[in-house]
Design an enzyme around this catalytic site. Structure first.
Site, PDB file in Angstrom:
ATOM      1  N   ARG A   5     -24.590   2.070   9.151  1.00 15.54           N
ATOM      2  CA  ARG A   5     -24.896   0.922  10.011  1.00 15.54           C
ATOM      3  C   ARG A   5     -23.759   0.739  11.011  1.00 15.54           C
ATOM      4  O   ARG A   5     -22.596   0.956  10.681  1.00 15.54           O
ATOM      5  CB  ARG A   5     -25.024  -0.320   9.130  1.00 15.54           C
ATOM      6  CG  ARG A   5     -25.334  -1.598   9.839  1.00 15.54           C
ATOM      7  CD  ARG A   5     -25.526  -2.752   8.850  1.00 15.54           C
ATOM      8  NE  ARG A   5     -26.715  -2.517   8.032  1.00 15.54           N
ATOM      9  CZ  ARG A   5     -26.729  -2.514   6.709  1.00 15.54           C
ATOM     10  NH1 ARG A   5     -25.630  -2.745   6.020  1.00 15.54           N
ATOM     11  NH2 ARG A   5     -27.845  -2.291   6.044  1.00 15.54           N
ATOM     12  N   ASN A  34     -20.173  -7.703   0.493  1.00 17.56           N
ATOM     13  CA  ASN A  34     -20.412  -6.279   0.237  1.00 17.56           C
ATOM     14  C   ASN A  34     -19.336  -5.724  -0.681  1.00 17.56           C
ATOM     15  O   ASN A  34     -18.148  -5.888  -0.406  1.00 17.56           O
ATOM     16  CB  ASN A  34     -20.340  -5.480   1.546  1.00 17.56           C
ATOM     17  CG  ASN A  34     -21.413  -5.842   2.515  1.00 17.56           C
ATOM     18  OD1 ASN A  34     -22.589  -5.691   2.236  1.00 17.56           O
ATOM     19  ND2 ASN A  34     -21.017  -6.335   3.689  1.00 17.56           N
ATOM     20  N   ASP A  84     -19.721   1.468   2.182  1.00 15.45           N
ATOM     21  CA  ASP A  84     -20.523   0.470   1.474  1.00 15.45           C
ATOM     22  C   ASP A  84     -20.989   1.059   0.144  1.00 15.45           C
ATOM     23  O   ASP A  84     -21.504   2.176   0.102  1.00 15.45           O
ATOM     24  CB  ASP A  84     -21.723   0.080   2.328  1.00 15.45           C
ATOM     25  CG  ASP A  84     -22.649  -0.867   1.602  1.00 15.45           C
ATOM     26  OD1 ASP A  84     -22.243  -2.017   1.392  1.00 15.45           O
ATOM     27  OD2 ASP A  84     -23.769  -0.460   1.243  1.00 15.45           O
ATOM     28  N   ASP A 104     -23.256  -0.510  -1.991  1.00 15.46           N
ATOM     29  CA  ASP A 104     -24.567  -1.053  -2.372  1.00 15.46           C
ATOM     30  C   ASP A 104     -24.538  -2.430  -3.025  1.00 15.46           C
ATOM     31  O   ASP A 104     -25.275  -3.311  -2.607  1.00 15.46           O
ATOM     32  CB  ASP A 104     -25.350  -0.101  -3.291  1.00 15.46           C
ATOM     33  CG  ASP A 104     -25.378   1.311  -2.762  1.00 15.46           C
ATOM     34  OD1 ASP A 104     -25.709   1.496  -1.587  1.00 15.46           O
ATOM     35  OD2 ASP A 104     -25.037   2.230  -3.528  1.00 15.46           O
ATOM     36  N   ASP A 131     -24.023  -6.114  -3.833  1.00 14.02           N
ATOM     37  CA  ASP A 131     -23.720  -7.241  -2.961  1.00 14.02           C
ATOM     38  C   ASP A 131     -23.767  -8.521  -3.773  1.00 14.02           C
ATOM     39  O   ASP A 131     -24.499  -8.619  -4.769  1.00 14.02           O
ATOM     40  CB  ASP A 131     -24.752  -7.348  -1.824  1.00 14.02           C
ATOM     41  CG  ASP A 131     -24.809  -6.088  -0.972  1.00 14.02           C
ATOM     42  OD1 ASP A 131     -23.754  -5.658  -0.478  1.00 14.02           O
ATOM     43  OD2 ASP A 131     -25.913  -5.539  -0.813  1.00 14.02           O
ATOM     44  N   ASP A 145     -28.998  -5.651  -5.272  1.00 17.40           N
ATOM     45  CA  ASP A 145     -29.034  -4.191  -5.090  1.00 17.40           C
ATOM     46  C   ASP A 145     -28.464  -3.376  -6.253  1.00 17.40           C
ATOM     47  O   ASP A 145     -27.922  -2.292  -6.058  1.00 17.40           O
ATOM     48  CB  ASP A 145     -28.347  -3.795  -3.775  1.00 17.40           C
ATOM     49  CG  ASP A 145     -29.001  -4.446  -2.570  1.00 17.40           C
ATOM     50  OD1 ASP A 145     -30.225  -4.685  -2.622  1.00 17.40           O
ATOM     51  OD2 ASP A 145     -28.296  -4.724  -1.588  1.00 17.40           O
ATOM     52  N   GLU A 169     -30.278   0.021  -6.348  1.00 24.06           N
ATOM     53  CA  GLU A 169     -29.788   0.895  -5.274  1.00 24.06           C
ATOM     54  C   GLU A 169     -28.431   1.482  -5.663  1.00 24.06           C
ATOM     55  O   GLU A 169     -28.164   2.665  -5.459  1.00 24.06           O
ATOM     56  CB  GLU A 169     -29.677   0.094  -3.970  1.00 24.06           C
ATOM     57  CG  GLU A 169     -29.271   0.924  -2.783  1.00 24.06           C
ATOM     58  CD  GLU A 169     -29.158   0.106  -1.496  1.00 24.06           C
ATOM     59  OE1 GLU A 169     -28.720   0.687  -0.487  1.00 24.06           O
ATOM     60  OE2 GLU A 169     -29.499  -1.086  -1.489  1.00 24.06           O
TER      61      GLU A 169
END
Length: 180
Positions: free
Chosen positions: A23, A87, A103, A105, A107, A120, A123
């Protein structure tokens, strides 16, 4: 990094553990630089995802990046109140005018009423398996999540609402001065 100062605009690059750019946030105005952290802010800034989709954020956000802690914070000043999106991520580095971090994942979402939720987890488990997070890294990330939850429960930095509002005022004033 010595040449970065309050008022500078930086870009943020968020990566995944495998090195893939995940991102990009195009605008982050520097508000404070300390030995431990970097504070920035943005408003209605463009975010571009790895698949090419892009969107603009809806409100002013105060962004706190840490040099040694494995998390970063997005304090979102919404009409409904102050929300935090935290994060679990590597400590940041600065590369020229780009803030970079990985990152991981997991959060922590904190709501204006003080409640919070871990997000998450599935994830995280998936990426841990396919990107081969080490046991040591897994331990660090889980410990940092618990540290973050403890800071939230104690209402300590970065969950000091008064300090977030001072950063907000500083950002608004910097934006006004930049237009004059």
């Amino acid at each position: 990094m010595d040449n970065i100062k309050v008022g500078d605009n930086l870009t943020i690059h968020c990566y995944k553990h495998n090195g893939i750019l995940h991102r990009v946030c195009e605008d982050a105005t520097v508000l404070e630089i300390t030995e431990e952290y970097l504070v920035c802010a943005n408003d209605k800034t463009k975010i571009t995802e790895s698949d090419g989709r892009s969107y603009n954020t809806n409100e002013i956000a105060i962004l706190i990046f840490y040099k040694k802690s494995w998390f970063n914070i997005i304090a979102q000043l919404k009409e409904q109140g102050l929300f935090y999106y935290c994060n679990i991520a590597s400590p940041y580095i600065i590369d020229n005018t780009i803030i970079k971090y990985i990152d991981y994942d997991l959060d922590l979402r904190v709501f204006p009423d003080g409640g919070f939720r871990i997000l998450d987890r599935n994830e995280y488990k998936y990426h841990k398996r396919i990107m081969h997070y080490s046991n040591d890294l897994d331990t660090i990330l889980k410990n940092e999540l618990q540290k973050l939850i403890s800071l939230k429960k104690a209402e300590k930095q970065p969950f000091d609402k008064e300090k977030i509002h001072k950063y907000y005022e500083k950002y608004v004033n910097l934006q006004k001065n930049a237009k004059n």
